[in-house]
Design a protein around this motif. Sequence first.
Motif, PDB file in Angstrom:
ATOM      1  N   GLU A 180       0.990  -1.293   0.063  1.00 29.20           N
ATOM      2  CA  GLU A 180       0.139   0.045  -0.035  1.00 29.20           C
ATOM      3  C   GLU A 180       0.743   1.347  -0.010  1.00 29.20           C
ATOM      4  OE1 GLU A 180      -2.562  -0.531   3.397  1.00 29.20           O
ATOM      5  OE2 GLU A 180      -3.789  -2.029   2.313  1.00 29.20           O
ATOM      6  N   TYR A 181       2.034   1.130   0.737  1.00 26.01           N
ATOM      7  CA  TYR A 181       2.951   2.306   0.498  1.00 26.01           C
ATOM      8  C   TYR A 181       3.583   2.645  -0.877  1.00 26.01           C
ATOM      9  CZ  TYR A 181       7.396   4.748   0.893  1.00 26.01           C
ATOM     10  OH  TYR A 181       8.745   5.426   0.529  1.00 26.01           O
ATOM     11  N   LEU A 182       3.732   1.604  -1.309  1.00 24.87           N
ATOM     12  CA  LEU A 182       4.419   1.772  -2.615  1.00 24.87           C
ATOM     13  C   LEU A 182       3.619   2.216  -3.625  1.00 24.87           C
ATOM     14  CD1 LEU A 182       6.727  -1.479  -2.860  1.00 24.87           C
ATOM     15  CD2 LEU A 182       7.347   0.867  -2.690  1.00 24.87           C
ATOM     16  N   GLU A 183       2.114   1.877  -3.608  1.00 16.11           N
ATOM     17  CA  GLU A 183       1.093   2.076  -4.572  1.00 16.11           C
ATOM     18  C   GLU A 183       0.859   3.762  -4.016  1.00 16.11           C
ATOM     19  OE1 GLU A 183      -1.675   2.117  -7.214  1.00 16.11           O
ATOM     20  OE2 GLU A 183      -0.292   0.541  -6.964  1.00 16.11           O
ATOM     21  N   TYR A 184       0.824   4.056  -2.983  1.00 19.91           N
ATOM     22  CA  TYR A 184       0.661   5.464  -2.361  1.00 19.91           C
ATOM     23  C   TYR A 184       1.628   6.326  -3.203  1.00 19.91           C
ATOM     24  CZ  TYR A 184       1.384   9.354   0.562  1.00 19.91           C
ATOM     25  OH  TYR A 184       1.593  10.822   1.418  1.00 19.91           O
ATOM     26  N   CYS A 185       3.016   6.138  -3.088  1.00 21.24           N
ATOM     27  CA  CYS A 185       4.012   6.563  -3.916  1.00 21.24           C
ATOM     28  C   CYS A 185       3.689   6.967  -5.401  1.00 21.24           C
ATOM     29  CB  CYS A 185       5.350   5.990  -3.818  1.00 21.24           C
ATOM     30  SG  CYS A 185       5.982   6.165  -2.025  1.00 21.24           S
ATOM     31  N   LYS A 186       3.201   5.683  -6.014  1.00 17.10           N
ATOM     32  CA  LYS A 186       2.993   5.773  -7.366  1.00 17.10           C
ATOM     33  C   LYS A 186       1.925   6.688  -7.560  1.00 17.10           C
ATOM     34  CE  LYS A 186       1.581   2.421 -11.083  1.00 17.10           C
ATOM     35  NZ  LYS A 186       1.610   0.986 -11.435  1.00 17.10           N
ATOM     36  N   LYS A 187       0.692   6.638  -6.892  1.00 20.06           N
ATOM     37  CA  LYS A 187      -0.249   7.418  -7.158  1.00 20.06           C
ATOM     38  C   LYS A 187       0.028   8.864  -6.990  1.00 20.06           C
ATOM     39  CE  LYS A 187      -4.047   4.140  -6.141  1.00 20.06           C
ATOM     40  NZ  LYS A 187      -5.451   3.966  -5.131  1.00 20.06           N
ATOM     41  N   ASN A 188       0.714   9.257  -6.156  1.00 24.41           N
ATOM     42  CA  ASN A 188       1.046  10.594  -5.672  1.00 24.41           C
ATOM     43  C   ASN A 188       2.562  11.106  -6.463  1.00 24.41           C
ATOM     44  OD1 ASN A 188      -0.821  11.511  -3.629  1.00 24.41           O
ATOM     45  ND2 ASN A 188      -0.269   9.472  -2.907  1.00 24.41           N
ATOM     46  N   ASN A 189       3.057  10.189  -7.359  1.00 30.33           N
ATOM     47  CA  ASN A 189       4.230  10.577  -8.214  1.00 30.33           C
ATOM     48  C   ASN A 189       5.361  10.795  -7.162  1.00 30.33           C
ATOM     49  OD1 ASN A 189       5.569  10.725 -10.604  1.00 30.33           O
ATOM     50  ND2 ASN A 189       5.115  12.774 -10.670  1.00 30.33           N
ATOM     51  N   LEU A 190       5.543  10.180  -6.337  1.00 25.57           N
ATOM     52  CA  LEU A 190       6.657  10.112  -5.267  1.00 25.57           C
ATOM     53  C   LEU A 190       7.748   9.409  -5.090  1.00 25.57           C
ATOM     54  CD1 LEU A 190       4.395  10.679  -2.001  1.00 25.57           C
ATOM     55  CD2 LEU A 190       5.543  12.763  -3.496  1.00 25.57           C
ATOM     56  N   GLY A 191       8.949   9.670  -4.741  1.00 28.54           N
ATOM     57  CA  GLY A 191      10.044   8.834  -4.638  1.00 28.54           C
ATOM     58  C   GLY A 191       9.750   7.869  -3.350  1.00 28.54           C
ATOM     59  N   GLN A 192      10.271   6.679  -3.247  1.00 29.45           N
ATOM     60  CA  GLN A 192      10.255   6.090  -2.383  1.00 29.45           C
ATOM     61  C   GLN A 192      11.578   5.975  -1.250  1.00 29.45           C
ATOM     62  OE1 GLN A 192      10.646   4.400  -5.135  1.00 29.45           O
ATOM     63  NE2 GLN A 192       8.482   3.961  -5.818  1.00 29.45           N
ATOM     64  N   GLY A 193      11.099   6.284   0.133  1.00 24.10           N
ATOM     65  CA  GLY A 193      12.203   6.706   0.961  1.00 24.10           C
ATOM     66  C   GLY A 193      11.618   7.082   2.261  1.00 24.10           C
ATOM     67  N   ASN A 194      12.371   7.140   3.392  1.00 25.41           N
ATOM     68  CA  ASN A 194      12.145   7.439   4.645  1.00 25.41           C
ATOM     69  C   ASN A 194      11.182   8.561   4.924  1.00 25.41           C
ATOM     70  OD1 ASN A 194      13.662   5.175   4.884  1.00 25.41           O
ATOM     71  ND2 ASN A 194      14.657   5.994   6.813  1.00 25.41           N
ATOM     72  N   LEU A 195      11.450   9.468   3.998  1.00 27.66           N
ATOM     73  CA  LEU A 195      10.739  10.993   3.792  1.00 27.66           C
ATOM     74  C   LEU A 195       9.300  10.716   3.634  1.00 27.66           C
ATOM     75  CD1 LEU A 195      10.831  13.845   4.271  1.00 27.66           C
ATOM     76  CD2 LEU A 195      11.355  14.089   2.115  1.00 27.66           C
ATOM     77  N   THR A 196       9.028  10.041   2.439  1.00 31.29           N
ATOM     78  CA  THR A 196       7.565   9.689   2.120  1.00 31.29           C
ATOM     79  C   THR A 196       6.918   8.653   2.891  1.00 31.29           C
ATOM     80  OG1 THR A 196       8.466   8.203   0.180  1.00 31.29           O
ATOM     81  CG2 THR A 196       7.967  10.304  -0.175  1.00 31.29           C
ATOM     82  N   LEU A 197       7.794   7.847   3.501  1.00 34.68           N
ATOM     83  CA  LEU A 197       7.322   6.496   4.270  1.00 34.68           C
ATOM     84  C   LEU A 197       6.669   7.305   5.511  1.00 34.68           C
ATOM     85  CD1 LEU A 197       6.829   3.750   4.787  1.00 34.68           C
ATOM     86  CD2 LEU A 197       9.077   3.250   6.002  1.00 34.68           C
TER      87      LEU A 197
END
Length: 348
Positions: free
Chosen positions: A123-140
């Motif tokens: 769900e976190y990775l999908e959240y990043c994808k939908k919001n066009n965000l990079g994956q990392g501690n900041l977006t986590l």
Amino acid sequence: MNSTFVELTKAEVDKDPAQQLKNFKRTKDFLVTIDNDGCVADNMNGKQMLVFHPQFMEFYGLWEIESYFREAAEYYNLFSVHRGCNRFIALQYTLKSLAARKDVQTVVKEKGIKLPDTKSLDEYLEYCKKNNLGQGNLTLRKFLDTRPYDLSIYKLLGWSDAVNDTFPYMNDKIPPFPKVRESLEVISKYADIVVVAQASYYDLLNYWSVQDIKKYLRTIAGQEMGTKAQNIEAVKKAGGYKDDQILMLGDADGDLKAVKKNNGFFYPIMPGSEKKSWEKFGVCFDAFIKGKYKPLEEELLKEFGTILLSEPAWEKPGYDHLKAYKEKQEIRKAIYEALIPKGKLLKV
């Protein structure tokens, strides 16, 4: 040599990590983007085998299936076409592959172990994808704000924080490959140099500072700023570089895809032959700035395409887990003996 590198504060990274890319000012005719781990330094195996994997097994109580976890994690992070992908994506691959294997299912049942559920990670990775965000501690952490009582995310963040906290202790022990410093000196005369990597901004900043090579850079684009493709695109747009003025140096398929998405050129640092790749770089860079690199790139990409695996050993006929695990044991032992002699490693 460039002297316009501006270090971001933590507050600046937290508020708008991509600001340095959006406001990038071109100073040279060309743009050279460089990956870090496994490309500039021989730290790819060390980070994965000594930090990422042991920390995860410690956090999630998986030491009793160490050989299975290491085998899968090493495949996705080091030896396959997925090499160099984001830590959370690699973790998703690793855990799903383990859960799908009958041999692993048998072992975890016998030992009374429960594999981590990937629901929150998915769900976190999908959240990043939908919001066009990079994956990392900041977006986590931003994702955590949307579900502040999800304990599995706190645990995942704890693992990722522990990984980042460990890296600085390794950075001064692993110097850049031979010819890297000389190459950076030459590149900086003709091109703006930007590190584009999936490691955290702080880890990248620490490494390039400790090794005294930050002075060649214009800026650093870590995982907080976005994907590699997004970061190259941002600098390309801000600097107004043409397609044939862009070159990326990398050791993974993800690096190749990132620069090709931006219509630039790629110079592969061949996994296992990194020193040779840096020795040959000077001739290729000269061809690049003279507009004659394309035929050389085609030959290099043919070789690069034969190095990384596209199918894991456990999906092949006649697979023997212990035999497959032992194939990489000398690599593990050498790294442990060099950096953490008393570290925890299964003896086989």
